[in-house]
Design an enzyme around this catalytic site. Structure first.
Site, PDB file in Angstrom:
ATOM      1  N   GLY A  12       0.790  -1.227   0.000  1.00  0.00           N
ATOM      2  CA  GLY A  12       0.000   0.000   0.000  1.00  0.00           C
ATOM      3  C   GLY A  12       0.819   1.272   0.000  1.00  0.00           C
ATOM      4  O   GLY A  12       0.336   2.327   0.406  1.00  0.00           O
ATOM      5  N   SER A  13       2.057   1.220  -0.484  1.00  0.00           N
ATOM      6  CA  SER A  13       2.870   2.456  -0.494  1.00  0.00           C
ATOM      7  C   SER A  13       2.238   3.491  -1.421  1.00  0.00           C
ATOM      8  O   SER A  13       2.259   4.680  -1.131  1.00  0.00           O
ATOM      9  CB  SER A  13       4.310   2.162  -0.903  1.00  0.00           C
ATOM     10  OG  SER A  13       4.400   1.879  -2.286  1.00  0.00           O
ATOM     11  N   ASN A  14       1.630   3.032  -2.520  1.00  0.00           N
ATOM     12  CA  ASN A  14       0.937   3.994  -3.390  1.00  0.00           C
ATOM     13  C   ASN A  14      -0.303   4.539  -2.687  1.00  0.00           C
ATOM     14  O   ASN A  14      -0.584   5.732  -2.747  1.00  0.00           O
ATOM     15  CB  ASN A  14       0.539   3.327  -4.713  1.00  0.00           C
ATOM     16  CG  ASN A  14       1.690   3.298  -5.691  1.00  0.00           C
ATOM     17  OD1 ASN A  14       2.021   4.306  -6.290  1.00  0.00           O
ATOM     18  ND2 ASN A  14       2.310   2.148  -5.825  1.00  0.00           N
ATOM     19  N   LEU A  85      -4.350  -7.019  -7.219  1.00  0.00           N
ATOM     20  CA  LEU A  85      -3.914  -8.095  -8.114  1.00  0.00           C
ATOM     21  C   LEU A  85      -5.038  -8.877  -8.776  1.00  0.00           C
ATOM     22  O   LEU A  85      -4.780  -9.771  -9.569  1.00  0.00           O
ATOM     23  CB  LEU A  85      -2.988  -9.045  -7.342  1.00  0.00           C
ATOM     24  CG  LEU A  85      -1.714  -8.367  -6.815  1.00  0.00           C
ATOM     25  CD1 LEU A  85      -0.797  -9.371  -6.150  1.00  0.00           C
ATOM     26  CD2 LEU A  85      -0.986  -7.630  -7.938  1.00  0.00           C
ATOM     27  N   ASN A 102      -5.734   2.414 -13.133  1.00  0.00           N
ATOM     28  CA  ASN A 102      -4.767   1.461 -12.587  1.00  0.00           C
ATOM     29  C   ASN A 102      -3.363   1.963 -12.894  1.00  0.00           C
ATOM     30  O   ASN A 102      -3.156   2.708 -13.853  1.00  0.00           O
ATOM     31  CB  ASN A 102      -4.961   0.082 -13.235  1.00  0.00           C
ATOM     32  CG  ASN A 102      -3.960  -0.959 -12.727  1.00  0.00           C
ATOM     33  OD1 ASN A 102      -3.766  -1.093 -11.526  1.00  0.00           O
ATOM     34  ND2 ASN A 102      -3.305  -1.670 -13.654  1.00  0.00           N
ATOM     35  N   HIS A 104       0.516   0.518 -13.629  1.00  0.00           N
ATOM     36  CA  HIS A 104       1.275  -0.699 -13.927  1.00  0.00           C
ATOM     37  C   HIS A 104       2.756  -0.331 -13.957  1.00  0.00           C
ATOM     38  O   HIS A 104       3.119   0.683 -14.582  1.00  0.00           O
ATOM     39  CB  HIS A 104       0.825  -1.288 -15.268  1.00  0.00           C
ATOM     40  CG  HIS A 104       1.522  -2.570 -15.591  1.00  0.00           C
ATOM     41  ND1 HIS A 104       1.242  -3.752 -14.933  1.00  0.00           N
ATOM     42  CD2 HIS A 104       2.524  -2.838 -16.462  1.00  0.00           C
ATOM     43  CE1 HIS A 104       2.039  -4.696 -15.409  1.00  0.00           C
ATOM     44  NE2 HIS A 104       2.825  -4.166 -16.340  1.00  0.00           N
ATOM     45  N   ASP A 145      -4.504  -4.867 -17.675  1.00  0.00           N
ATOM     46  CA  ASP A 145      -3.494  -3.907 -18.174  1.00  0.00           C
ATOM     47  C   ASP A 145      -3.745  -3.516 -19.621  1.00  0.00           C
ATOM     48  O   ASP A 145      -2.811  -3.381 -20.410  1.00  0.00           O
ATOM     49  CB  ASP A 145      -2.083  -4.536 -18.070  1.00  0.00           C
ATOM     50  CG  ASP A 145      -1.752  -4.877 -16.631  1.00  0.00           C
ATOM     51  OD1 ASP A 145      -1.036  -5.869 -16.425  1.00  0.00           O
ATOM     52  OD2 ASP A 145      -2.242  -4.177 -15.742  1.00  0.00           O
ATOM     53  N   GLU A 174       6.123   6.004  -9.514  1.00  0.00           N
ATOM     54  CA  GLU A 174       4.721   5.786  -9.098  1.00  0.00           C
ATOM     55  C   GLU A 174       4.331   6.816  -8.057  1.00  0.00           C
ATOM     56  O   GLU A 174       3.303   7.497  -8.156  1.00  0.00           O
ATOM     57  CB  GLU A 174       4.548   4.383  -8.512  1.00  0.00           C
ATOM     58  CG  GLU A 174       4.777   3.279  -9.496  1.00  0.00           C
ATOM     59  CD  GLU A 174       4.852   1.915  -8.828  1.00  0.00           C
ATOM     60  OE1 GLU A 174       4.680   1.805  -7.605  1.00  0.00           O
ATOM     61  OE2 GLU A 174       5.082   0.957  -9.568  1.00  0.00           O
TER      62      GLU A 174
HETATM   63  C1  GRF Z   1       3.289  -1.275  -7.619  1.00  0.00           C
HETATM   64  O1  GRF Z   1       4.421  -1.814  -8.263  1.00  0.00           O
HETATM   65  C2  GRF Z   1       2.261  -0.935  -8.657  1.00  0.00           C
HETATM   66  O2  GRF Z   1       2.805  -0.454  -9.863  1.00  0.00           O
HETATM   67  C3  GRF Z   1       1.626  -2.281  -8.898  1.00  0.00           C
HETATM   68  O3  GRF Z   1       1.599  -2.914  -7.632  1.00  0.00           O
HETATM   69  C4  GRF Z   1       2.589  -2.325  -6.792  1.00  0.00           C
HETATM   70  C5  GRF Z   1       1.889  -1.703  -5.615  1.00  0.00           C
HETATM   71  O4  GRF Z   1       2.803  -1.426  -4.645  1.00  0.00           O
HETATM   72  N1  GRF Z   1       0.316  -2.120  -9.452  1.00  0.00           N
HETATM   73  P1  GRF Z   1       2.212  -0.804  -3.253  1.00  0.00           P
HETATM   74  O5  GRF Z   1       1.329  -1.888  -2.645  1.00  0.00           O
HETATM   75  O6  GRF Z   1       1.426   0.426  -3.625  1.00  0.00           O
HETATM   76  O7  GRF Z   1       3.429  -0.508  -2.437  1.00  0.00           O
END
Ligand code: GRF
Length: 191
Positions: A12-14, A85, A102, A104, A145, A174
């Site tokens: 969940g870093s994003n 996923l 999304n 990728h 994708d 990202e």
């Molecule tokens: C990232 O590599 C993103 O591009 C892909 O899944 C990963 C998510 O990483 N869709 P995080 O869980 O947000 O750290």
């Protein structure tokens, strides 16, 4: 106010950066975290930010209503997939057409599709001898994708790069771009 639901399966870093970015935003807010993995790191991020979590399971998600009622009663306007996923079922694609994005970790259309996630992507890019990689932010349709690309950013793949070092460079892109691109997409959508 536009309400975002962030779908995440892992660390969940994003999600963390998206939550941060929209904190105190005048017209957009993160309202819900949707997760398919009870052990995912994103659940800690959700509780730290006092965000509600919708834990989904395969049966109902793929062969039922896609948890659409829960999304609707939270008045969710946009779905943001950030490391989610599972494929999005057609029930949600239809209900949110043009309002699912999304990210990728590669330059689609290359290195995408089923099974291409996380380090598998970076391994394939390095094995193919690519000179560059990067991120693709795209609308989501029925195929993995595959939807129309919205934004791409690139990094150079250096000779000594490993899947780990490349992942780090791509993840930096990202975190730098995804929140702002989400804002642009949401603000430009007049549905
Ligand atoms: C990232 O590599 C993103 O591009 C892909 O899944 C990963 C998510 O990483 N869709 P995080 O869980 O947000 O750290």
């Amino acid at each position: 106010m536009k309400n975002l639901a962030i779908f995440s399966s892992g660390a969940g870093s994003n999600a963390a950066r998206i939550i941060e970015f929209f904190h105190n935003h005048p017209t957009i807010r993160v309202k819900l975290i949707v997760c398919n993995n009870p052990n995912a790191g994103v659940l800690h991020i959700a509780s730290k930010n006092r965000l509600p979590v919708l834990l989904i399971e395969k049966e109902r998600f793929f062969r039922g209503d896609g948890f659409l009622p829960e999304l609707e009663n939270q008045a969710i306007d946009f779905l943001v997939l950030a490391g989610f996923l599972w494929k999005i079922p057609v029930s949600l694609i239809r209900a949110y057409s043009g309002r699912i994005v999304n990210i990728h970790p590669a330059l689609l259309p290359g290195f995408g599709g089923k099974g291409m996630y996380g380090r598998h992507v970076h391994e394939a890019v390095i094995a193919a001898g690519e000179k560059e990689s990067g991120i693709t932010i795209h609308y989501v349709d029925e195929l993995y994708d595959h939807g129309q690309a919205i934004f791409q950013a690139r990094v150079i793949v250096e000779p000594g790069d490993t899947p780990e070092t490349l992942a780090k460079k791509v993840q930096a892109l990202e975190h730098a771009h995804f929140p702002r691109v989400i804002e642009e997409v949401v603000l430009s959508n007049h549905r």
